[in-house]
Design an enzyme around this catalytic site. Structure first.
Site, PDB file in Angstrom:
ATOM      1  N   CYS A 126       0.814  -1.212   0.000  1.00  0.00           N
ATOM      2  CA  CYS A 126       0.000   0.000   0.000  1.00  0.00           C
ATOM      3  C   CYS A 126       0.849   1.264   0.000  1.00  0.00           C
ATOM      4  CB  CYS A 126      -0.933   0.003   1.203  1.00  0.00           C
ATOM      5  SG  CYS A 126      -1.961   1.488   1.312  1.00  0.00           S
ATOM      6  N   CYS A 160      -1.542   1.691  -3.000  1.00  0.00           N
ATOM      7  CA  CYS A 160      -2.539   2.745  -2.789  1.00  0.00           C
ATOM      8  C   CYS A 160      -1.960   4.157  -2.802  1.00  0.00           C
ATOM      9  CB  CYS A 160      -3.248   2.541  -1.449  1.00  0.00           C
ATOM     10  SG  CYS A 160      -3.589   0.838  -1.020  1.00  0.00           S
ATOM     11  N   LYS A 201      -0.117   5.263  -6.159  1.00  0.00           N
ATOM     12  CA  LYS A 201      -1.169   5.283  -7.178  1.00  0.00           C
ATOM     13  C   LYS A 201      -2.047   6.514  -7.035  1.00  0.00           C
ATOM     14  CE  LYS A 201      -4.891   3.943  -6.153  1.00  0.00           C
ATOM     15  NZ  LYS A 201      -5.372   2.578  -6.113  1.00  0.00           N
ATOM     16  N   TYR A 230      -9.601  -3.080 -10.609  1.00  0.00           N
ATOM     17  CA  TYR A 230      -9.134  -1.816 -10.021  1.00  0.00           C
ATOM     18  C   TYR A 230      -7.923  -1.271 -10.777  1.00  0.00           C
ATOM     19  CZ  TYR A 230     -11.563  -2.456  -5.449  1.00  0.00           C
ATOM     20  OH  TYR A 230     -12.470  -2.583  -4.438  1.00  0.00           O
ATOM     21  N   GLU A 247      -7.763   2.117 -13.077  1.00  0.00           N
ATOM     22  CA  GLU A 247      -7.055   3.256 -12.489  1.00  0.00           C
ATOM     23  C   GLU A 247      -5.889   3.703 -13.359  1.00  0.00           C
ATOM     24  OE1 GLU A 247      -8.204   2.370  -7.822  1.00  0.00           O
ATOM     25  OE2 GLU A 247      -6.312   1.603  -8.624  1.00  0.00           O
ATOM     26  N   HIS A 294     -26.176  22.030   0.992  1.00  0.00           N
ATOM     27  CA  HIS A 294     -26.469  22.568  -0.339  1.00  0.00           C
ATOM     28  C   HIS A 294     -25.589  23.771  -0.654  1.00  0.00           C
ATOM     29  CE1 HIS A 294     -28.955  23.344  -3.851  1.00  0.00           C
ATOM     30  NE2 HIS A 294     -28.937  24.627  -3.516  1.00  0.00           N
ATOM     31  N   GLU A 347     -25.645  15.723  -1.068  1.00  0.00           N
ATOM     32  CA  GLU A 347     -27.021  15.892  -0.584  1.00  0.00           C
ATOM     33  C   GLU A 347     -28.000  15.024  -1.359  1.00  0.00           C
ATOM     34  OE1 GLU A 347     -29.057  19.657  -1.335  1.00  0.00           O
ATOM     35  OE2 GLU A 347     -27.556  20.136  -2.855  1.00  0.00           O
TER      36      GLU A 347
END
Length: 520
Positions: free
Chosen positions: A70, A75, A78, A210, A214, A493, A498
């Protein structure tokens, strides 16, 4: 500090008989799971040792680094490249926001590459300091198990050190694999893709998970041609028991390639449309037959007889557990056909003193899951608390551009498990940001709800900030939130988030056992 340890399935205080061990715990592998388990065990009062291969950005069987996949070659680097690639589109979008940008915008790949390397070196140092600050003894070298309570560490100079431990934890992770294709030595994996010396102009990617999606987004965002060859299916020996990173794909009714095991089919189609909209060429129901080196680059020959030229070919065809060199068979530790270490619900192997966490067990191969498993191990073995990892409502994301994220059940999974009707709520809209920039790329959101209990079973989103938004939604699902509670929540908002609390109209009602439909 008095310690409680798990002994033959029962929690009991450590006795004087433990004194003949060099360590209470010895961990092989200092990635996310191994470091977490080591630190937490030490905090509970255990004497802990850990070993890890020497640092290198590109892993092999003999190099790795503290921090693991990772931090060093997964991760983190990347995501840095994803950030870098995202600026290309944002610079273009900025023109309609009043920014006068020169027609030619230069991109310096080597500068980004150096910044990425600087960051992983920094994190590697941080992880080492965390171990030291927790009182964990770190050994640099290759570890293997030579007995139920004995580990051998081969140091860089070839010297072998042997240590005994009451408990041994395997946390060696996984590594990228290459399919048996003629000329496969001409291709690279994600390891090399994160450290390319030169930025190629033409790329072909084999895979649909993935990593494939990616890197297609990253490279296209940096401005060069990217053709993604997506396999209809891979040989069984490559995918049986494989991790979530496998390139097995599913297709929708219009033959779009759709990514990711466990992801909602409807959302996969959205990702495919976005990839194509950004200029990435998809070749569904296709695989690579042969790679040939030529003066103009690498010739890619498909099973349909197509020929493409590329400067780089990326194999994003899954990962396999790092267990081959651990000597597991000799000590009786059971593994499956892919090499994944078999464990029970507490992460214990069939040998009572040996445990395993993270990708090497091939349960749910995500960094936060490895952290959870490492935490539960430490609590169970040294913390006096029986703790099982909980794999329900775990959020995840594909950092494509824009990203896809989900938590809970996909519509397909919910239909398979449902005893009654399901209510599906969807929303597709152009984000406010895009209405000014002119980018035609819709954000899509989805909720799957139990028709009888009103409980929200799953949530999905494809659009900007999907992962950031889904982390908050995950808390709600973990707490068992109902659709009525979503509806009663006041939104922020203007925001895309939302929309999750304003989807009031049912898009469709689906009966248990029926085929999923799409209204998108």
């Amino acid at each position: 500090m008095a310690r409680k340890m798990l002994n033959d399935g029962e929690l009991s205080k450590a006795d004087e008989g433990d004194a003949h061990y060099d360590f209470d715990l010895f961990v092989i592998g200092a990635g996310s799971g191994g470091v977490r388990a080591s630190r937490f065990s030490a905090n509970f009062g255990a004497k802990v040792g850990i070993c890890e291969l020497p640092f290198h950005p590109i892993s092999t069987e003999v190099v790795g680094g503290v921090g693991g996949t990772c931090v060093i070659r997964g991760c983190v680097p990347k995501k840095i490249l994803v950030y870098g690639a995202s600026f290309g589109g944002e610079i273009e979008d900025s023109r309609n926001y009043g920014w006068e940008v020169n027609e030619k915008v230069d991109f310096n790949w080597k500068k980004l590459l150096q910044k990425k390397t600087d960051e992983i070196v920094r994190l590697n140092g941080i992880y080492k300091r965390m171990l030291s600050n927790s009182g964990v003894k770190l050994y640099e070298g290759e570890g293997k198990i030579v007995g139920p309570n004995e580990v051998e560490v081969t140091q860089l100079d070839g010297t072998k050190l042997c240590y005994t431990a009451k408990h041994i934890l395997i946390a060696t992770g996984s590594r990228a694999q290459r399919p048996p294709i003629s000329g496969q030595e001409l291709a690279i994996t994600s390891d090399e893709a994160l450290s390319l010396e030169e930025l190629p102009k033409r790329a072909v990617i084999l895979g649909g998970g993935y990593i494939a999606v990616e890197f297609a987004s990253i490279w296209r965002g940096m401005g060069f041609y990217c053709g993604s060859i997506i396999q209809k299916r891979t040989p069984v020996k490559l995918i049986t028991g494989m991790s979530i990173f496998t390139d097995t794909v599913i297709y929708d009714d219009v033959n779009h390639v759709i990514i990711g095991i466990g992801f909602d089919d409807e959302m996969r189609a959205v990702v495919a449309r976005n990839l194509e909209g950004r200029g990435i060429n998809l070749h569904p129901r296709t695989t690579i037959k042969e790679l040939i080196k030529t003066e103009d680059g690498i010739k890619v020959i498909t099973d349909h007889g197509e020929e493409l030229m590329a400067d780089v070919v990326l194999f994003a065809t899954g990962r396999i557990p790092n267990s081959k060199r651990l000597n597991l068979k000799a000590v009786g530790v059971e593994v499956d056909e892919t090499g994944a270490v078999k464990v029970d619900e507490y992460s214990r192997t069939n040998v009572p003193s040996i445990w395993a966490v993270g990708d090497v067990t091939n349960r749910m191969n995500l960094t936060p899951v490895a952290l959870m498993e490492g935490t539960c191990f430490a609590k169970t073995v040294f913390g006096g608390e029986s703790c099982k990892p909980d794999y329900t409502s775990i959020p995840c994301a594909v950092f494509s551009i824009p990203p896809l994220s989900l938590v809970g059940l996909s519509e397909e999974q919910a239909i398979e498990q449902a005893k009654g009707d399901l209510l599906v709520f969807t929303s597709s809209f152009n984000p406010l940001r895009n209405t000014v920039s002119g980018r035609q790329e819709k954000t899509v959101m989805k909720l799957v709800v139990d028709g009888e209990t009103d409980k929200v079973l799953g949530a999905s989103m494809c659009g900007p900030d999907a992962a950031e938004i889904m982390q908050g939604i995950a808390v709600a699902l973990k707490c068992g939130a109902t659709k009525a509670q979503f509806d009663s929540t006041v939104g922020i908002h203007p925001s895309s988030a939302e929309e999750f609390v304003t989807m009031r109209s049912v898009t469709r009602r689906v009966s248990a056992g029926s085929k999923p439909k799409t209204n998108l």
